[in-house]
Every structure is written in structure tokens, then in C-alpha cells.
Design an enzyme around this catalytic site. Structure first.
Site, short mmCIF file in Angstrom:
data_model
loop_
_atom_site.label_atom_id
_atom_site.label_comp_id
_atom_site.label_asym_id
_atom_site.label_seq_id
_atom_site.Cartn_x
_atom_site.Cartn_y
_atom_site.Cartn_z
N HIS A 183 -73.18 -9.43 -96.01
CA HIS A 183 -73.73 -9.63 -97.30
C HIS A 183 -75.89 -10.57 -97.13
O HIS A 183 -75.53 -11.15 -97.33
CB HIS A 183 -73.94 -9.24 -98.65
CG HIS A 183 -72.69 -7.67 -98.88
ND1 HIS A 183 -71.99 -8.07 -99.28
CD2 HIS A 183 -73.38 -6.40 -98.64
CE1 HIS A 183 -71.04 -6.50 -99.41
NE2 HIS A 183 -71.82 -5.16 -98.72
N CYS A 279 -71.83 -12.68 -106.23
CA CYS A 279 -71.07 -11.22 -105.71
C CYS A 279 -70.58 -11.19 -106.75
O CYS A 279 -70.31 -9.37 -107.41
CB CYS A 279 -70.57 -11.30 -104.80
SG CYS A 279 -70.75 -11.67 -103.38
#
Ligand code: ARG
Length: 286
Positions: A183, A279
């Protein structure tokens, strides 16, 4: 008193707050019980929920000093729901809801959808054929002037076009090439003063050029592989404060010399699932 605006569903939009607002999800159902990134391999059923809860609480408390924190109810069967950064991307009260690539996480979508619509956000869908994993793969420049968007491992590049259309903002697409940094928020972090912290090894050459064109050398903070593997780039930046997992003393000093206050929170239990500070939070007031 001013009448309160409601959206068509009758939900009351969240009150504007002078403090930045983030969404978090308590780790009540957190565990590693499938493998969808290299960090999870070898860690299935190896995380401690008790330790994860302590670490998460510490992050929430630390962040609470600088920001308002909203909570979404965790759901059984969705162990990765703690990683709220992947729920969607928010700007101007509109959320582009995530369309997860892996079926293991698709079950989170209706829960996040409900939270957003009940909280007064306008929900926009990204089609299943073009996976988009929310703020995990899309980060605004601190001044909001452009959107940096990752693709290649989770998010599909074609979804970026929909983000451009949704907000009329310049989207700079960056190709991720290292599966450990799957990511964008694991390897790239625009900072409030216009600097960027990133791990060059996670990008292809064309993407590195795009970064170098938009940030002059003095604004670029390149992170070593060692610090990248400690999720140094997975940092939450509020004003001059940066919250992140424990990093090297060398990087800490480098960031402090640029005027940042560094708050390190041990997040080892979440590294086992491939996530850390950034996150675990989603910005709600971009
Ligand atoms: N296990 C999760 C996944 O693979 C971790 C997500 C981390 N989130 C992030 N924004 N990088 O999807």
C-alpha cells in the site's frame, strides 16, 4: 440556534471540529487468520489480542492529544477492520468507499458503508473491477493541492481516474513494485511542512521521477530499508507531530532536526498483519 443540516438519509453530519478528526476501530476481533500480504505469512494465529489492544489503546491515547478520534464498531469475521485507512478516502464530506481486491476484506465494506452514511458522509462507490483500497493507497499533499495514488499491488490504476473525476484534483499515480510495501502508505508520507518521507525501493523508476519532479531534493526524506521495514513511512502527521512505530535513532534525529516532534508507539502486533500507525487511522476531515 442554527438548524442542523441533514442529508437525505436523515443523518446529522459530524460537527466541524477545529481539531483534525480520525476514524479508528478497536481491535476486539483483530487477529492474523489469512495471508494477503508477505507480512502475514508465518504470523497466522501468532498475534496476541491482549498486546494488540494495549498497543492500539496507546496509539489512540497519543493521537487523542492532537486530534479527535471517532470509532467504528468492529465486526466478527473482519479481523483487518482495525486498519481503517483502507475503509475509503474522504474529502469534503464525500467518501470514495474502498473496493477491496481480496475477498477476505470485502466483508468490511458494508460495515464501513453504514458507518459513513450514518455519520453524514456522501458515499461514492468504486466498482469491483477496479479495486481501490482507500487512504492506504491514496494520500493528499498536506495542502490538499494533489492526490498521490498507489497502484500495482492492491489498488488498480483505473480507479485513479474516478478519484480525479470525483474531486477534480490532480492525481499522481505511483506504481508500487515491492510486495512488502503493498500500500502507498507503507512507503510514502507527505508531511505538513511540504516535505515527503519515502522509501525509494518501493517504486519503479517512472514513479521516482514523478516524486523528484514535485519535491525538490531538500524536501525529500529518503528512508533506509531498515526503517521502511519498521513502517517508518506509515506515519500519522498532525501539524508538527508525527506518530509512528518505533524507528531508528538516526531517522528520529533527522525528523526532529526538521522541526517535528516524534512520538513512537510500539505496534509490533499490527506489523504481523502488515500494518502500523497510519493503517490504523483514517482522516475524516481532509
Ligand atoms: N492485513 C491488511 C491487508 O493486507 C493490512 C492493511 C494495512 N493497511 C494499510 N493502510 N497499509 O490488507
Amino acid at each position: 440556534m442554527e438548524p442542523q443540516a441533514t442529508n437525505p438519509s436523515g443523518a446529522v453530519p459530524m460537527q466541524p471540529s477545529s481539531r483534525p478528526t480520525f476514524l479508528m476501530c478497536p481491535p476486539r476481533h483483530y487477529e492474523v487468520n489469512y495471508v494477503i500480504n508477505p507480512w502475514m505469512a508465518g504470523n497466522v494465529h501468532r498475534s496476541s489480542r491482549q498486546q494488540a489492544t494495549q498497543q492500539w489503546e496507546e496509539l489512540r491515547k497519543a493521537l487523542g492529544e492532537y486530534a479527535q478520534v471517532e470509532l467504528v464498531e468492529p465486526q466478527p469475521g473482519s479481523p483487518d477492520m482495525v486498519f481503517t485507512a483502507n475503509a475509503g478516502l474522504v474529502r469534503n464530506g464525500i467518501v470514495a468507499l474502498a473496493s477491496f481486491q481480496h475477498k477476505e476484506r470485502q466483508g468490511e465494506e458494508p460495515h464501513f458503508r453504514r458507518w459513513f452514511s450514518e455519520s453524514g458522509f456522501a458515499v461514492r462507490d468504486i466498482p469491483r473491477v477496479t479495486p481501490f483500497e482507500g487512504e492506504g493507497d491514496a494520500l493528499f499533499e498536506a495542502d490538499g493541492s494533489r492526490l498521490w495514488a498507489g497502484y500495482g499491488l492492491r489498488t488498480r490504476e483505473a480507479s485513479h481516474k474516478q478519484l480525479t473525476e470525483l474531486w477534480g484534483v490532480e492525481v499522481v499515480s505511483l506504481r508500487l513494485v515491492d510486495p512488502r510495501f503493498y500500500h502507498l502508505d507503507t512507503c510514502f508520507c507527505p508531511l505538513s511542512n511540504g516535505d515527503v518521507m519515502y522509501f525509494p525501493g518501493a517504486f519503479d523508476d517512472g514513479s521516482l521521477r514523478k516524486i523528484e519532479e514535485r519535491y525538490c531534493r531538500a524536501k525529500r526524506i529518503c528512508v533506509s530499508e531498515e526503517d521502511a521495514l519498521l513502517f517508518a513511512c506509515n506515519a500519522v502527521n498532525v501539524g508538527r507531530t508525527i506518530l509512528l512505530n518505533e524507528i531508528s535513532q538516526e531517522l528520529c534525529v533527522r525528523l526532529e532536526s526538521r522541526g517535528f516532534q516524534i512520538i513512537q508507539v510500539e505496534l509490533t502486533e499490527f506489523l504481523k498483519a502488515g500494518g502500523a500507525a497510519k493503517c490504523l487511522v483514517l482522516r475524516l476531515d481532509n
